[in-house]
Design a protein around this motif. Sequence first.
Motif, PDB file in Angstrom:
ATOM      1  N   ARG A 169      46.008  -4.975  34.315  1.00  0.00           N
ATOM      2  CA  ARG A 169      46.777  -5.209  33.131  1.00  0.00           C
ATOM      3  C   ARG A 169      46.546  -6.726  32.420  1.00  0.00           C
ATOM      4  O   ARG A 169      46.645  -6.812  31.197  1.00  0.00           O
ATOM      5  CB  ARG A 169      48.077  -5.303  33.591  1.00  0.00           C
ATOM      6  N   GLU A 170      46.222  -7.772  33.210  1.00  0.00           N
ATOM      7  CA  GLU A 170      46.004  -9.011  32.643  1.00  0.00           C
ATOM      8  C   GLU A 170      44.765  -9.011  31.846  1.00  0.00           C
ATOM      9  O   GLU A 170      44.525  -9.517  30.770  1.00  0.00           O
ATOM     10  CB  GLU A 170      45.906 -10.114  33.900  1.00  0.00           C
ATOM     11  N   SER A 171      43.597  -8.520  32.554  1.00  0.00           N
ATOM     12  CA  SER A 171      42.182  -8.394  31.924  1.00  0.00           C
ATOM     13  C   SER A 171      41.947  -7.669  30.703  1.00  0.00           C
ATOM     14  O   SER A 171      41.258  -7.861  29.833  1.00  0.00           O
ATOM     15  CB  SER A 171      41.213  -8.343  32.843  1.00  0.00           C
ATOM     16  N   LEU A 172      42.649  -6.254  30.881  1.00  0.00           N
ATOM     17  CA  LEU A 172      42.525  -5.335  29.837  1.00  0.00           C
ATOM     18  C   LEU A 172      43.632  -4.710  29.452  1.00  0.00           C
ATOM     19  O   LEU A 172      43.954  -3.568  29.724  1.00  0.00           O
ATOM     20  CB  LEU A 172      41.365  -4.068  30.212  1.00  0.00           C
ATOM     21  N   PRO A 173      44.824  -5.454  28.880  1.00  0.00           N
ATOM     22  CA  PRO A 173      46.040  -4.960  28.785  1.00  0.00           C
ATOM     23  C   PRO A 173      46.243  -3.559  27.582  1.00  0.00           C
ATOM     24  O   PRO A 173      47.023  -2.883  27.791  1.00  0.00           O
ATOM     25  CB  PRO A 173      46.721  -6.256  27.997  1.00  0.00           C
ATOM     26  N   GLY A 174      45.142  -3.541  26.994  1.00  0.00           N
ATOM     27  CA  GLY A 174      44.848  -2.288  25.824  1.00  0.00           C
ATOM     28  C   GLY A 174      44.114  -1.290  26.519  1.00  0.00           C
ATOM     29  O   GLY A 174      43.356  -0.645  25.735  1.00  0.00           O
ATOM     30  N   ALA A 175      43.750  -1.153  27.894  1.00  0.00           N
ATOM     31  CA  ALA A 175      42.755  -0.430  28.302  1.00  0.00           C
ATOM     32  C   ALA A 175      43.111   1.065  27.816  1.00  0.00           C
ATOM     33  O   ALA A 175      44.181   1.618  28.030  1.00  0.00           O
ATOM     34  CB  ALA A 175      42.731  -0.427  30.119  1.00  0.00           C
ATOM     35  N   THR A 176      42.176   2.006  27.406  1.00  0.00           N
ATOM     36  CA  THR A 176      42.216   3.279  26.790  1.00  0.00           C
ATOM     37  C   THR A 176      41.746   4.412  28.044  1.00  0.00           C
ATOM     38  O   THR A 176      41.959   5.373  27.867  1.00  0.00           O
ATOM     39  CB  THR A 176      41.627   3.465  25.683  1.00  0.00           C
ATOM     40  N   VAL A 177      40.978   3.621  28.848  1.00  0.00           N
ATOM     41  CA  VAL A 177      40.185   4.646  30.045  1.00  0.00           C
ATOM     42  C   VAL A 177      40.831   4.329  31.342  1.00  0.00           C
ATOM     43  O   VAL A 177      40.672   3.098  31.817  1.00  0.00           O
ATOM     44  CB  VAL A 177      38.839   4.313  29.876  1.00  0.00           C
ATOM     45  N   THR A 178      41.788   5.208  32.095  1.00  0.00           N
ATOM     46  CA  THR A 178      42.458   4.961  33.304  1.00  0.00           C
ATOM     47  C   THR A 178      42.233   5.995  34.090  1.00  0.00           C
ATOM     48  O   THR A 178      41.693   6.971  33.658  1.00  0.00           O
ATOM     49  CB  THR A 178      43.792   4.700  32.928  1.00  0.00           C
ATOM     50  N   PRO A 179      42.276   5.845  35.400  1.00  0.00           N
ATOM     51  CA  PRO A 179      41.930   6.797  36.339  1.00  0.00           C
ATOM     52  C   PRO A 179      42.955   8.148  36.012  1.00  0.00           C
ATOM     53  O   PRO A 179      43.919   7.898  35.764  1.00  0.00           O
ATOM     54  CB  PRO A 179      42.434   6.132  37.571  1.00  0.00           C
ATOM     55  N   ALA A 180      42.378   9.331  36.340  1.00  0.00           N
ATOM     56  CA  ALA A 180      43.066  10.548  36.025  1.00  0.00           C
ATOM     57  C   ALA A 180      43.737  10.709  37.176  1.00  0.00           C
ATOM     58  O   ALA A 180      43.670  10.338  38.365  1.00  0.00           O
ATOM     59  CB  ALA A 180      41.768  11.656  35.815  1.00  0.00           C
TER      60      ALA A 180
END
Length: 178
Positions: free
Chosen positions: A166-177
């Motif tokens: 969360r800290e490093s890529l708060p806007g991550a759009t690719v997450t584990p299924a």
Amino acid sequence: MIRRLAPAVAFVLLPALGACSAPAKEPMLKDPARWPLAKLEELPRPAGLPQEAERALARIKVGSIGLTAWINSSGLCGLTGPGWSMNADLTKSDMAEPTQEDGFSGPGEPQVGGAQESKVTLFCTPTRMLIRVEGETSKPSVSGNAVAQIYRGGLNAVVGTPEARRESLPGATVTPAG
């Protein structure tokens, strides 16, 4: 003049260092069992990992490139891709000044290990692995302890605890299924 600047420098550096998910102190670096990366859930061992890869932590795929992020209890942080493997020995690296890699948010941490292979760059700290894949953006996916996002014509991925991700890529759009 130096006395006036020293408190200002301490004021700038202390919040950045204190905001890290785990303090980057020398004793922690010398004890891999205390690293947040060492406490992450292990994935089943995929074929093709090098012998020194004890625990697979995440899989990252973008375009035709499939990567496996791994660690070794001796202090190795590694990444394996198609036909290659790279690693950094975090216990033998000198701590650098706190930095923040391009495209990643969150606290600056001393980067203590890094490696590069073709389009892929790996930056390691005891709290997270920052991975950059240049020039690949199609069909990104991650599994395990990773998140990712497309950034400047490539993919940025973070392997670490949920807090570090969360800290490093708060806007991550690719997450584990799942």
